[in-house]
Scaffold this active site. Structure first.
Site, PDB file in Angstrom:
ATOM      1  N   TYR A   1       0.862  -1.183   0.000  1.00  0.00           N
ATOM      2  CA  TYR A   1       0.000   0.000   0.000  1.00  0.00           C
ATOM      3  C   TYR A   1       0.896   1.230   0.000  1.00  0.00           C
ATOM      4  CZ  TYR A   1      -3.476   3.433   1.570  1.00  0.00           C
ATOM      5  OH  TYR A   1      -4.297   4.536   1.677  1.00  0.00           O
TER       6      TYR A   1
ATOM      7  N   ASP B   1       9.367   2.987  -0.209  1.00  0.00           N
ATOM      8  CA  ASP B   1       8.312   3.587   0.601  1.00  0.00           C
ATOM      9  C   ASP B   1       8.584   3.198   2.050  1.00  0.00           C
ATOM     10  OD1 ASP B   1       6.088   4.255   2.035  1.00  0.00           O
ATOM     11  OD2 ASP B   1       4.662   3.715   0.461  1.00  0.00           O
TER      12      ASP B   1
ATOM     13  N   LYS C   1       4.454   9.045   9.080  1.00  0.00           N
ATOM     14  CA  LYS C   1       4.315   8.453  10.422  1.00  0.00           C
ATOM     15  C   LYS C   1       5.377   8.943  11.410  1.00  0.00           C
ATOM     16  CE  LYS C   1       1.844   4.597   8.363  1.00  0.00           C
ATOM     17  NZ  LYS C   1       0.456   4.441   8.713  1.00  0.00           N
TER      18      LYS C   1
HETATM   19  N1  PMP Z   1       2.868   4.094   2.355  1.00  0.00           N
HETATM   20  C1  PMP Z   1       2.796   3.149   3.292  1.00  0.00           C
HETATM   21  C2  PMP Z   1       3.785   2.039   3.290  1.00  0.00           C
HETATM   22  C3  PMP Z   1       1.787   3.193   4.261  1.00  0.00           C
HETATM   23  O1  PMP Z   1       1.702   2.226   5.187  1.00  0.00           O
HETATM   24  C4  PMP Z   1       0.870   4.274   4.241  1.00  0.00           C
HETATM   25  C5  PMP Z   1      -0.246   4.394   5.271  1.00  0.00           C
HETATM   26  N2  PMP Z   1      -0.409   3.421   6.168  1.00  0.00           N
HETATM   27  C6  PMP Z   1       1.000   5.242   3.248  1.00  0.00           C
HETATM   28  C7  PMP Z   1       2.012   5.135   2.330  1.00  0.00           C
HETATM   29  C8  PMP Z   1       0.066   6.416   3.189  1.00  0.00           C
HETATM   30  O2  PMP Z   1       0.315   7.278   4.219  1.00  0.00           O
HETATM   31  P1  PMP Z   1      -0.849   8.279   4.742  1.00  0.00           P
HETATM   32  O3  PMP Z   1      -1.891   7.431   5.351  1.00  0.00           O
HETATM   33  O4  PMP Z   1      -0.117   9.179   5.711  1.00  0.00           O
HETATM   34  O5  PMP Z   1      -1.323   9.024   3.540  1.00  0.00           O
END
Ligand code: PMP
Length: 429
Positions: A143, A238, A266
Site C-alpha cells: 500500500y 516507501d 508516520k
Molecule cells: N505508504 C505506506 C507504506 C503506508 O503504510 C501508508 C499508510 N499506512 C502510506 C504510504 C500512506 O500514508 P498516509 O496514510 O499518511 O497518507
C-alpha cells in the site's frame, strides 16, 4: 460493550461516511463497530466509556515512543505558543532536513509534505519528470497511500474490503501501473524485459507491512536495485512504515540497499500529519522551484509538526537501546505466540521484524499477497475480538501490522501471550 462509543458512532455515521475518517477504523472486517477514543498515554488508550486498552495500533505506526511522550508534547506546546503556521520557512525545517539527510543512506535532499499519500504521489511525479517515462511498477499487497495510480492491487484497507481497486480511478491512471508479486524477482525481470525503456520507477515497501507483515526474501531488495539501475529506472523505497522503525537508518540502512528516492511519513511527524520524500541531489533538484516538477503545500513543514518530528527523531537518535529492546521484545512475542498456536494445533504463521508483527492464520510462511489472502479471516476476527474483550487493542484486520512502542513493557507482552493462550484453547477457535 462501550455505550458511549455506540452513541458517538450513531452520531458520526449521520455526517461522516461510515462514521470514520479512514476506512480501516470502521472495524467492519471483525464484525463490530468502532471504539471511540478519548485519551492515551504510553502504551494505553482509553475509550469514551473510560475503558483502558493496551494499544498495539499506536496510530498505525507514528508512535514508536508511545502515546503523549513527554518531550514530544512539550515540543508541540512550545511550538504552538509561537504560532501554528506561517507559510514561510523556519529553522526547524532546515534542522529536520539536515537530520534526515544525515541519517538515511541515499538521501541528500528532502522535501516535507503533509501525509504519506502526498509524499508518494510527489515522488512518483518526480520519478516521471526525471526519467521522462510514464510506467510505475508496484508490488501486489503493498500500500502506498491513495494516489490514483497506486490503487491497483493495493494492501491495507483495500485488502480488508476484498476490493482490488477503487471506483473513480481512470483506466489511464491504472494502466500506467504495472504490478508484480512481492518477492518475485524473476517476475520483475520479465516486466523489465517487456517494458524496461518505459519504466520510470519501481516502488516497494522494503518490508511489506500492508498485507500483514511480509519480509523481503534474501537478496530481493538488492535485485530490485540491480534491475532498476540496469534499465535507468529509479528505485523508490516507501519507508512510511519502516522509516526510523527498523532502526535509525531506516530500511535502507538495515538492509544495506540504497534507493534513488525514499518516502517517509508516520514516525517522522511524531504523531502529527507529516510526510516527506527525499533522495539523490541530482533527482531532488528537479523539484520546483529549482526544477520543472511542481509540488507545493500550504502546511508543508508546519512548525508544530516539525517540532513533534524533531523531538521524536532526536530521542531515537540518542537512544539506540530503544531499537535493541524493541527487537528483543518483538522477537520474544513472535516466538512465544507461534509456540502457543503450535501447541494448540492452530495453523498460524507469526511473522515480523523488530517492532512490527502479524499473526497470520494460515499454514506456512506468507511471502506474498496471494498467500496472505489464504488466511482464515473469520478466525482472525475471533482472535481480535478475544483480545479486545481482554483489554487489548490490535489492528482490526488480518492484513495490517501490530506495532510495538518503547512504552510497552515485558509484562504487557506476557499479559497478551496469556490471553492468546486462553483464546487459542477455546472450543471452536
Ligand atoms: N505508504 C505506506 C507504506 C503506508 O503504510 C501508508 C499508510 N499506512 C502510506 C504510504 C500512506 O500514508 P498516509 O496514510 O499518511 O497518507
Amino acid at each position: 460493550m462501550s455505550d458511549k462509543s455506540q452513541e458517538l458512532f450513531a452520531r458520526a455515521e449521520k455526517v461522516i461516511p461510515g462514521g470514520v475518517n479512514s476506512p480501516v477504523r470502521a472495524f467492519g472486517s471483525v464484525g463490530r463497530t468502532p471504539l471511540f477514543i478519548n485519551r492515551a498515554k504510553g502504551a494505553y488508550i482509553w475509550d469514551a466509556d473510560g475503558q483502558r486498552y493496551t494499544d498495539y495500533i499506536c496510530s498505525w505506526g507514528p508512535l514508536i515512543l508511545g502515546h503523549a511522550f513527554e518531550p514530544v508534547v512539550e515540543a508541540v506546546v512550545k511550538a504552538a505558543e509561537k504560532g501554528t503556521s506561517y507559510g514561510l520557512p523556519t529553522e526547524a525545517e532546515a534542522e529536520m532536513a539536515e537530520l534526515v539527510c544525515s541519517l538515511v543512506p541515499g538521501v541528500e535532499m528532502v522535501r516535507m509534505v503533509s501525509s504519506g499519500t502526498e509524499a508518494v504521489l510527489s515522488a512518483l511525479r518526480l520519478a516521471r519528470g526525471f526519467t521522462g517515462r510514464e510506467l510505475i511498477v508496484k508490488f501486489e499487497g503493498c500500500y502506498h497511500g491513495h494516489a490514483d495510480s497506486m490503487l491497483v492491487k493495493a494492501g491495507s484497507g483495500l485488502a480488508t474490503a476484498g476490493r482490488p481497486d477503487s471506483a473513480g480511478v481512470t483506466k489511464a491512471a491504472a494502466a500506467s501501473t504495472l504490478t508484480c508479486a512481492y518477492n518475485d524477482a524473476e517476475g520483475l525481470r520479465k516486466i523489465f524485459e517487456l517494458h524496461g525503456d518505459g519504466i520510470a520507477a519501481v516502488i516497494v515497501e522494503p518490508v511489506g507491512a500492508n498485507m500483514g507483515v511480509v519480509l523481503p526474501e534474501e537478496g530481493f531488495l538488492l535485485t530490485l536495485r540491480d534491475i532498476t539501475k540496469r534499465y535507468g529506472a529509479l528505485l523508490i523505497f516507501d519507508e512510511v512504515i519502516t522509516g526510523f522503525r527498523l532502526g535509525i537508518h531506516c530500511a535502507a540502512g538495515f538492509y544495506g540497499v540504497t534507493a534513488d528516492l525514499s518516502v517517509f511519513g508516520k514516525i517522522i511527524g511524531g504523531g502529527l500529519p507529516v510526510g516527506a520524500y527525499g533522495g539523490r541531489r541530482g533527482v531532488m533538484e528537479r523539484v520546483a522551484p529549482l526544477g520543472p516538477v511542481y509540488q507545493a503545500g500550504t502546511l508543508s513543514g508546519n512548525p508544530i509538526a516539525m517540532a513533534a518530528g524533531l523531538a521524536t527523531l532526536k530521542t531515537l537518535k540518542s537512544r539506540p537501546d530503544i531499537y535493541t529492546r524493541l527487537e528483543k521484545l518483538g522477537a520474544y512475542f513472535r516466538k512465544s505466540a507461534a509456540n502457543i498456536f503450535d501447541k494448540a494445533g492452530v495453523p498460524a504463521s507469526v511473522q515480523g521484524l523488530s517492532s512490527l508483527g502479524t499473526v497470520f492464520f494460515a499454514k506456512g510462511e506468507i511471502k506474498n499477497y496471494d498467500k496472505a489472502k489464504t488466511c482464515d479471516t473469520k478466525r482472525f476476527a475471533r482472535y481480535f475480538n478475544g483480545l479486545l474483550e481482554r483489554g487489548i487493542m490490535t489492528a482490526p484486520s488480518q492484513f495490517e501490522a501490530m506495532f510495538l512502542s518503547a512504552a510497552h513493557t515485558e509484562s504487557d507482552i506476557e499479559y497478551m501471550l496469556g490471553c492468546i493462550k486462553e483464546i487459542a484453547a477455546r472450543k471452536g477457535f
